[in-house]
Design a protein around this motif. Structure first.
Motif, mmCIF file in Angstrom:
data_model
loop_
_atom_site.group_PDB
_atom_site.id
_atom_site.type_symbol
_atom_site.label_atom_id
_atom_site.label_comp_id
_atom_site.label_asym_id
_atom_site.label_seq_id
_atom_site.Cartn_x
_atom_site.Cartn_y
_atom_site.Cartn_z
ATOM 1 N N UNK A 147 0.841 -1.200 0.000
ATOM 2 C CA UNK A 147 0.000 0.000 0.000
ATOM 3 C C UNK A 147 0.874 1.249 0.000
ATOM 4 N N UNK A 148 2.005 1.205 0.676
ATOM 5 C CA UNK A 148 2.893 2.370 0.694
ATOM 6 C C UNK A 148 3.345 2.706 -0.724
ATOM 7 N N UNK A 149 3.736 1.681 -1.474
ATOM 8 C CA UNK A 149 4.161 1.906 -2.850
ATOM 9 C C UNK A 149 2.987 2.401 -3.683
ATOM 10 N N UNK A 150 1.822 1.800 -3.462
ATOM 11 C CA UNK A 150 0.649 2.150 -4.271
ATOM 12 C C UNK A 150 0.276 3.618 -4.102
ATOM 13 N N UNK B 136 1.184 -9.811 -14.111
ATOM 14 C CA UNK B 136 0.819 -8.548 -13.447
ATOM 15 C C UNK B 136 1.110 -8.629 -11.954
ATOM 16 N N UNK B 137 0.178 -9.153 -11.224
ATOM 17 C CA UNK B 137 0.363 -9.310 -9.775
ATOM 18 C C UNK B 137 -0.494 -10.488 -9.336
ATOM 19 N N UNK B 138 -0.488 -10.742 -8.065
ATOM 20 C CA UNK B 138 -1.210 -11.911 -7.562
ATOM 21 C C UNK B 138 -2.283 -11.482 -6.573
ATOM 22 N N UNK B 139 -3.294 -12.324 -6.465
ATOM 23 C CA UNK B 139 -4.347 -12.112 -5.477
ATOM 24 C C UNK B 139 -4.070 -13.000 -4.275
ATOM 25 N N UNK B 140 -4.191 -12.427 -3.100
ATOM 26 C CA UNK B 140 -3.947 -13.179 -1.872
ATOM 27 C C UNK B 140 -5.276 -13.528 -1.215
ATOM 28 N N UNK B 141 -5.716 -14.781 -1.352
ATOM 29 C CA UNK B 141 -7.011 -15.173 -0.780
ATOM 30 C C UNK B 141 -7.046 -15.042 0.746
ATOM 31 N N UNK C 250 -7.407 -3.082 -7.362
ATOM 32 C CA UNK C 250 -7.268 -1.624 -7.449
ATOM 33 C C UNK C 250 -5.890 -1.198 -6.956
ATOM 34 N N UNK C 251 -5.491 -1.718 -5.816
ATOM 35 C CA UNK C 251 -4.186 -1.343 -5.271
ATOM 36 C C UNK C 251 -3.060 -1.877 -6.132
ATOM 37 N N UNK C 252 -3.248 -3.058 -6.686
ATOM 38 C CA UNK C 252 -2.219 -3.633 -7.537
ATOM 39 C C UNK C 252 -1.937 -2.773 -8.758
ATOM 40 N N UNK C 253 -2.999 -2.283 -9.376
ATOM 41 C CA UNK C 253 -2.824 -1.415 -10.543
ATOM 42 C C UNK C 253 -2.136 -0.117 -10.133
ATOM 43 N N UNK C 254 -2.590 0.443 -9.038
ATOM 44 C CA UNK C 254 -1.954 1.686 -8.553
ATOM 45 C C UNK C 254 -0.473 1.466 -8.287
ATOM 46 N N UNK C 255 -0.157 0.298 -7.743
ATOM 47 C CA UNK C 255 1.240 0.010 -7.434
ATOM 48 C C UNK C 255 2.063 -0.104 -8.717
ATOM 49 N N UNK D 223 -13.703 1.764 -10.436
ATOM 50 C CA UNK D 223 -13.258 2.641 -9.352
ATOM 51 C C UNK D 223 -12.023 3.438 -9.761
ATOM 52 N N UNK D 224 -11.109 2.771 -10.452
ATOM 53 C CA UNK D 224 -9.895 3.457 -10.893
ATOM 54 C C UNK D 224 -10.234 4.525 -11.941
ATOM 55 N N UNK D 225 -11.219 4.235 -12.783
ATOM 56 C CA UNK D 225 -11.625 5.226 -13.776
ATOM 57 C C UNK D 225 -12.277 6.427 -13.101
ATOM 58 N N UNK D 226 -13.110 6.154 -12.090
ATOM 59 C CA UNK D 226 -13.731 7.255 -11.341
ATOM 60 C C UNK D 226 -12.661 8.125 -10.685
#
Lengths: 131, 131
Positions: free
Chosen positions: A101-104, B1-6, B17-22, B58-61
């Motif tokens: 989150x810090x990076x994001x 891209x990135x991974x989802x942590x269940x 959302x955070x992954x894209x921002x990162x 959400x990212x588009x908003x």
DNA sequence: ACCTGTGTATTAGCTATCTAATACACTAAG
DNA sequence: CTTAGTGTATTAGATAGCTAATACACAGGT
């Protein structure tokens, strides 16, 4: 005791579980000390008694709390010492989430570390104040 | 891209959302670059397309992504600059949560900081490696 | 025009969580 | 014994999140 954060996606029973562990780690709850009853803590946190009960049961299973049925719940005399590997594993997961989150949000490592330091000391101070 | 942590209690759409921002913060996604389609990313993450769509919306908003309906989704040319107050607020909340768990598992401040440093640099390195 | 790939929307069902309301068994105190 | 306070268990209902399936409108290439 502590507060429940509705914005935290973590389940309430987990927040309670961690809150109790934190109080014990801080020394605010000494071994043998009695813990608020399920109903009392539920009323204090504005939460359902079942939710508190769930947290207490998990803590009892983990050896953190000792349940005396019909009498009350107490902090276990001997706190279980988690293996260093387990503790580091849990800490590592939390660190990865925080760093992500810090990076994001575009924060530098130095800022992220600073925030952790102030937050850590603030939590400790907050509990010292209440004591 | 990135991974989802269940195991992460955070909703999947928030992790996306955070992954894209990162990725944008790391420079892996440059302004104007195209982002994987809803269906592609959903298949990649083994997740439902609706969940990805929610994150993209959400990212588009928020002005982070630019949706060209029927064509695709792209990284916005001008990334919104969050007020320092907002960014620090989000970081502060995350720091409090991390510090709380660190204390709860019995870790000292120094260990908590060390884990953050290694985690931060590891995340950055991991993305450098893929580039 | 046609077809494919976009984002978007809707509906339904599932699971986990939380709440609410009871009820039970136990302990301690009066 | 009676009463109040424990932890515990059960049932029902509400909500959030995820999945699945389907459908629609639009853009671009053939």
């Amino acid at each position: 005791m502590f507060a429940i954060n509705p914005a935290d996606p973590a389940p309430i029973w987990r927040q309670i579980e961690e809150g109790v562990r934190r109080l014990i780690a801080l020394g605010a709850l000494q071994p043998g000390a009695s813990v608020p009853s399920v109903r009392d803590l539920a009323k204090d946190l504005r939460v359902n008694p079942n939710t508190v009960a769930r947290a207490y049961q998990r803590l009892a299973e983990g050896g953190v709390l000792l349940v005396k049925r019909g009498e009350g719940t107490y902090v276990a005399d001997e706190q279980p010492q988690p293996k260093k590997a387990q503790r580091n594993g849990a800490l590592r997961d939390a660190a990865v989430r925080y760093a992500s989150t810090a990076i994001a949000v575009g924060s530098a490592l130095e800022d992220a570390v600073d925030e952790v330091e102030t937050a850590y000391q603030r939590v400790v101070r907050e509990h010292r104040r209440k004591a």
